[in-house]
Write a protein that holds these residues in place. Structure first.
Motif, PDB file in Angstrom:
ATOM      1  N   THR A 149       0.829  -1.205   0.000  1.00 16.70           N
ATOM      2  CA  THR A 149       0.000   0.000   0.000  1.00 16.70           C
ATOM      3  C   THR A 149       0.861   1.251   0.000  1.00 16.70           C
ATOM      4  N   LEU A 150       0.467   2.228  -0.813  1.00 20.21           N
ATOM      5  CA  LEU A 150       1.159   3.511  -0.913  1.00 20.21           C
ATOM      6  C   LEU A 150       0.187   4.652  -0.644  1.00 20.21           C
ATOM      7  N   CYS A 151       0.685   5.720  -0.072  1.00 20.44           N
ATOM      8  CA  CYS A 151      -0.060   6.974  -0.051  1.00 20.44           C
ATOM      9  C   CYS A 151       0.954   8.098  -0.221  1.00 20.44           C
ATOM     10  N   THR A 152       0.485   9.269  -0.588  1.00 21.30           N
ATOM     11  CA  THR A 152       1.378  10.406  -0.753  1.00 21.30           C
ATOM     12  C   THR A 152       0.941  11.543   0.166  1.00 21.30           C
ATOM     13  N   SER A 153       1.903  12.405   0.515  1.00 15.58           N
ATOM     14  CA  SER A 153       1.603  13.507   1.430  1.00 15.58           C
ATOM     15  C   SER A 153       2.692  14.554   1.324  1.00 15.58           C
ATOM     16  N   ASN A 154       2.324  15.799   1.622  1.00 17.23           N
ATOM     17  CA  ASN A 154       3.336  16.852   1.746  1.00 17.23           C
ATOM     18  C   ASN A 154       3.689  17.129   3.209  1.00 17.23           C
ATOM     19  N   GLY A 155       3.125  16.332   4.125  1.00 18.81           N
ATOM     20  CA  GLY A 155       3.465  16.469   5.538  1.00 18.81           C
ATOM     21  C   GLY A 155       2.778  17.609   6.247  1.00 18.81           C
TER      22      GLY A 155
END
Length: 457
Positions: free
Chosen positions: A96-102
């Motif tokens: 599983t992957l997710c993306t974020s800018n924090g």
């Protein structure tokens, strides 16, 4: 002697004021010291920060292309993975992957989402979920890297560390950097299936995938009603990306990168096109205006069509990936809830009696919980409010724990949603189950301590 006499004759109230001011000055000095430490740590952003940061998480960018003003080019590194066969090809396991800018907004959601992921991973059938990676596009590590397995990519838009109008435009480039790094270190990819999700998902049960080697099994995605590639008003900008000779616009799925379950080689094929098309849209004012806040989703959907990848876009409740309450009344066959829509309960007179909206959770204070002994000191509140202490300093100072979600009041058949539709018992039970799962995840989280937040500041 004059000073001693002056102090001797001060009243209790005046002495108290001096004491409070002294405490305040001490706190300010402490914050200034932490600011220096924070700056030094951020300058070491390229240094391995902690054990759970994934190896290979400092990838370099490929040579820029002059095709667009963002200097983005499609990398051949991912193709090297495909040709080498270094990643898992067979079986039903899922990475599983997710993306974020924090940002605090996404970090609040990420902590809860990852907590529910750990819960279903331990449940019956959860063994297929073998790995999780958050792809962080940020100039330096953030305070979740000690809790969530993270690959850090260099952002195209460094300003998004604090604020920018469209941080998701950095997502396809960050995903491409992940594949570039995996070409050098194939162990970054742990399964033949890669599932891209968003941070505002709530895992309710494990997702079951077919054997990846069975090519008759289509990849999975979700049909978003607001992604309409054939809508007449956007035909002009769509044809810039998907020319007439490629086929009808009905070839383009009304979907987006998340949730999407595809084989590794399919992601490798799609990602360069997704990156290129996103850059094209960002460089074209008309495309940006007409495709709006979902323009990166359109870029992904067109990339899918250009690569000829077929997606199973089952509608809820038959979609195996997500449902979206309150638009959907139950989980159906999905593994996750998506709380994209706000929910308001109104009574029979139209008065609001309860509400949940993810957009409220945008401040760092929603990611952290200040110890009661400190929150009672009004001077601390004044300092934080008026001196505009950096969120990273607050993060590094106190124990961190998201606040629990307020559950709806007991069911009343007279309840209505904000659009006037009735709140059925089924929908009420669905929402309550989702919020309880979120709170169970929050309760399972280990507080982030000052020591480990400082190491990831």
């Amino acid at each position: 002697m004059r000073t001693r006499l002056h102090i001797r004759h001060l009243g209790i109230a005046q002495l108290t004021t001096l004491a409070v001011v002294g405490v305040g000055l001490g706190l300010i000095a402490g914050f200034m010291f932490m600011s220096v430490v924070d700056t030094l740590l951020q300058r070491r952003a390229g240094y391995p920060v902690q054990d759970r940061q994934l190896p290979g998480s400092e990838p370099s960018l490929t040579e820029p292309s002059d095709a667009n003003k963002f200097g983005i080019s499609a990398s051949n590194a991912g193709l090297a993975i495909a040709s080498s066969g270094a990643y898992p090809r067979g079986g039903s396991s899922i990475h599983t992957l997710c993306t974020s800018n924090g940002s605090p907004y996404l970090n609040y959601q990420t902590r809860i989402m990852y907590g529910t992921y750990i819960m279903v991973q331990a449940a019956t059938g959860g063994t297929q979920h073998v790995a999780f990676t958050r792809i962080l596009h940020r100039t330096g590590p953030d305070n979740l890297m000690t809790e969530v397995p993270t690959f850090r990519a260099e952002p195209l838009t460094p300003a998004c560390d604090t604020w920018c109008d469209f941080p998701v435009s950095d997502r396809p480039n960050a995903v491409r950097q992940f594949f570039d790094a995996a070409a050098r270190q194939p162990s970054l990819i742990q399964a033949p299936w890669l599932l891209m999700i968003e941070t505002d998902y709530v895992w309710m049960k494990p997702l079951q995938a077919p054997p990846a080697e069975d090519r008759s099994a289509a990849s999975l995605a979700f049909p978003f009603g607001y992604i309409d590639p054939g809508y007449p008003a956007i035909e002009g900008v769509m044809r810039k990306m998907y020319p007439v000779e490629k086929g009808p616009l009905s070839d383009v799925p009304g979907s987006g990168p998340a949730p999407t379950l595809m084989r590794v080689d399919e992601w490798i094929k799609v990602t360069p096109e997704w990156e290129r098309l996103t850059a094209h849209i960002e460089a074209d004012p008309k495309s940006k205006e007409q495709l709006g806040w979902v323009r990166e989703m359109y870029a992904f959907s067109v990339a899918i069509a250009l690569q000829g990848i077929k997606l199973d876009l089952a509608q809820p409740p038959l979609n195996p990936l997500i449902t979206q309450p309150p638009a959907d009344a139950n989980l159906g066959q999905a593994a996750m809830f998506h709380y994209t829509w706000g929910t308001v309960f109104q009574n029979s007179s139209g008065a609001k009696i309860w509400e949940f909206d993810k957009r409220v959770y945008t401040d760092q204070s929603m990611v952290i919980s200040t110890p009661p002994s400190l929150i009672r000191v009004s001077l601390v509140v004044i300092i934080i409010t008026h001196i505009r202490i950096k969120p990273s300093l607050i993060t590094a100072s106190f124990l961190l724990q998201p606040p629990a979600v307020s559950l709806p009041p007991p069911y009343d058949p007279q309840y209505k949603l904000q659009d006037g539709k009735p709140v059925t018992q089924e929908l009420y039970d669905t929402l309550t189950a989702m919020f309880k799962q979120m709170n169970d995840a929050i309760n399972s989280l280990s507080p982030l301590t000052p020591a480990n937040t400082a190491s990831a500041a």
